[in-house]
Design a protein around this motif. Structure first.
Motif: not given
Length: 601
Positions: A46-61
């Protein structure tokens, strides 16, 4: 073996992190979703353009490829399969983070067949060996099936007010040329119902007839607007029309462009963002619906892999060329989103060739290494077959050139982007038709002095892998080695084990099932010609591949072994390819090592 600096260069192209064009929520455009391999595996962020925050959503092998956002930007939907087998369920996670849950528990695991997320309901499709099943999921109601068929079908479009839902189907028998059916959502009854043509909740139908497909590209984003953008091919190539469901009238958009076009809406519904593909390059245009004015957007020569018009009217796109790596940028220049780290090494420019072939002029792309020809050459044939090679950045192509090979791509009959007749020319004779075009290009480049006929490698993945094995058996004097990645190798066994959607495609392509036209399948099956294979072959196979299943590959490998044919095999624990960067590097390293041992550049 390659010198260490050459190895480091080609591997750097694969290891340089990439990002995809961000998807954005209709009602919260500052909330975006993109894919990236920054961790070494393709996952969703995800990416919030207002805050600049990016976050990983999925994590699979084995990574996560399919995902989208709800219109309000509150929820990420992502498809959870098992080790790349493409069979699974949709799961959801809050945009801000939290627990993953199965989105619709009532919808059992399957291959995905469309997903439309509204504000008060969701439509989701699933495909299994029994056919297709389409579900309606109201926010405050019970999920229910609204269409079930043994044929291929999918959920295609949902209107802004969620009062009209479009499905595509192949009740007429050929999934390559779908028809469209429009439903009145409010009149779909509770319980398991069939959206048949005479059902009272079916409000419109559109089918252009045999060998003419229709594709719903999306409703106008404006509330109360029932204009549906549709792709058609009535004049022998992909074009556009606007179907106004409020009046049941259509307007064809006749654009003065030579190639195939597709489009999406500008957010205010006043214009279309048109993508134009022609001769291995692409362009973007703005088409004003009120005036018919077509304005070209200023993008560099190369290939656009996706584009979107933002609410402020700006256009963002994913672009690359054969020499320049991918970038996510605005049409007017500024970079929108970039992965951390250094830019990967540049690629090599492609040269165009148009070669007379048995079915018309064949378009090919050529890349030369340093020095004077004739060169040892890798013919890297694309998959699909409804795809095409183009002037985009290809790390695999550049790796072969780094190793000293010329590279040739052939957009054979069956490729998309050259008109409907060219795309459909392999019907009834798949594989052998395409290889005639490959041979014509090879002969032309040999005559030109570019290609050494004694040092030619045939290689490809998926349909390209099928063509590789078929070419080694039917054109044994043309090739010095073959590298087939995730191929169809035994077509009769492949048909038995592949997903039903592909079986339906094969029935249309071959003119029936193996029971109905067994000789057509045998004629196009690499296993039929295994006795004639005369050069070393490497086969790369995915253990969980639903498209080119492992059993039919093993049948071919056993036949090679029984006949004492030189061959090698590389197996990996994923599906039809890999989303893991280091696994991809291992596969390319294996292929290059094989090539260098058997065909000296």
């Amino acid at each position: 073996m390659l010198p260490p600096d050459v190895t480091a260069r080609w591997q750097a192209r694969f290891r340089a992190p990439r990002v995809s064009l961000p998807d954005w929520a209709e009602d919260a455009p500052q909330r975006c979703l993109f894919a990236s391999d920054v961790t070494g595996v393709v996952e969703q962020y995800t990416w919030d353009r207002d805050t600049g925050e990016q976050r990983q959503v999925t994590d699979r092998p084995n990574g996560t490829l399919a995902a989208t956002l709800s219109p309000d930007g509150q929820t990420v939907w992502w498809f959870a399969d098992t080790d790349g087998d493409e069979f699974g369920v949709w799961r959801t996670q809050p945009f801000a983070g939290g627990e993953d849950v199965v989105a619709v528990p009532e919808v059992e695991p399957a291959y995905p067949a469309g997903l439309e997320i509204g504000r008060t309901l969701v439509a989701v499709g699933r495909s299994t060996d029994d056919g297709s099943e389409l579900w309606l999921v109201p926010r405050d109601g019970e999920p229910r099936v609204f269409y079930r068929t043994p044929d291929t079908a999918s959920v295609d479009a949902l209107s802004r007010d969620e009062d009209r839902l479009v499905l595509s189907h192949s009740e007429h028998g050929d999934p390559r040329y779908p028809a469209l059916r429009v439903l009145d959502v409010a009149r779909i009854p509770d319980g398991h119902s069939q959206a048949e043509p005479d059902s009272p909740w079916v409000v419109a139908e559109k089918w252009d007839g045999e060998e003419l497909g229709l594709h719903a590209l999306g409703f106008s984003p404006v509330p109360g607007d029932l204009r549906l953008l549709v792709g058609h091919e009535r004049r022998g190539r992909e074009e556009l029309l606007v179907w106004d469901l409020a009046t049941d009238t259509e307007t064809e958009l006749v654009l003065d462009l030579p190639g195939d076009v597709t489009a999406g809406w500008y957010p205010d519904g006043s214009a279309l963002l048109v993508g134009h593909d022609h001769a291995a390059r692409s362009e973007l245009y703005r088409y004003a619906l009120a005036t018919g004015e077509l304005t070209k957007l200023d993008t560099p020569p190369g290939v656009v892999r996706g584009a979107t018009a933002r609410p402020d009217g700006s256009v963002e796109l994913a672009w690359s060329s054969s020499q320049r790596p991918p970038v996510i940028r605005r049409a007017d220049g500024p970079v929108v989103l970039a992965a951390p780290g250094d830019e990967p090494p540049a690629g090599y420019p492609v040269e165009d060739r148009w070669v007379p072939g048995p079915g018309g002029d064949v378009h090919a792309l050529l890349v030369r290494p340093a020095g004077e020809g004739p060169f040892a050459t890798a013919f890297l044939v694309h998959g699909g077959p409804e795809a095409a090679d183009d002037d985009s950045y290809r790390a695999r192509r550049a790796a072969y050139v780094d190793a000293g090979y010329a590279v040739v791509h052939v957009n054979y009959r069956g490729s998309s982007g050259y008109g409907s007749a060219w795309r459909d020319a392999l019907t009834g004779r798949p594989g052998l038709t395409e290889l005639e075009d490959v041979a014509a290009v090879q002969d032309a480049l040999v005559a030109e002095g570019v290609v050494d006929p004694a040092r030619c490698i045939l290689s490809g993945g998926s349909w390209g892998g099928f063509l590789t094995l078929l070419g080694l058996g039917t054109q044994p004097d043309r090739w010095a080695a073959g590298i087939a990645e995730v191929p169809v190798a035994d077509y009769l066994a492949a048909y038995e084990d592949e997903m039903e959607g592909l079986r339906a495609y094969d029935r249309a392509l071959f003119g029936g099932s193996p029971e109905e036209v067994p000789e057509v399948y045998r004629r196009s099956s690499p296993l039929t010609y295994v006795d004639d294979v005369a050069v070393p072959v490497l086969v790369v196979a995915g253990a969980n591949d639903p498209r080119c299943p492992i059993r039919q590959i093993d049948n071919y490998l056993e036949a090679l072994a029984e006949r004492g044919k030189p061959h090698e095999v590389y197996r990996f624990d994923a599906g039809h390819g890999s989303l893991v960067v280091e696994e991809t590097i291992r596969q390319v390293e294996t292929a290059l090592d094989f090539a260098l041992r058997h065909v000296t550049p």
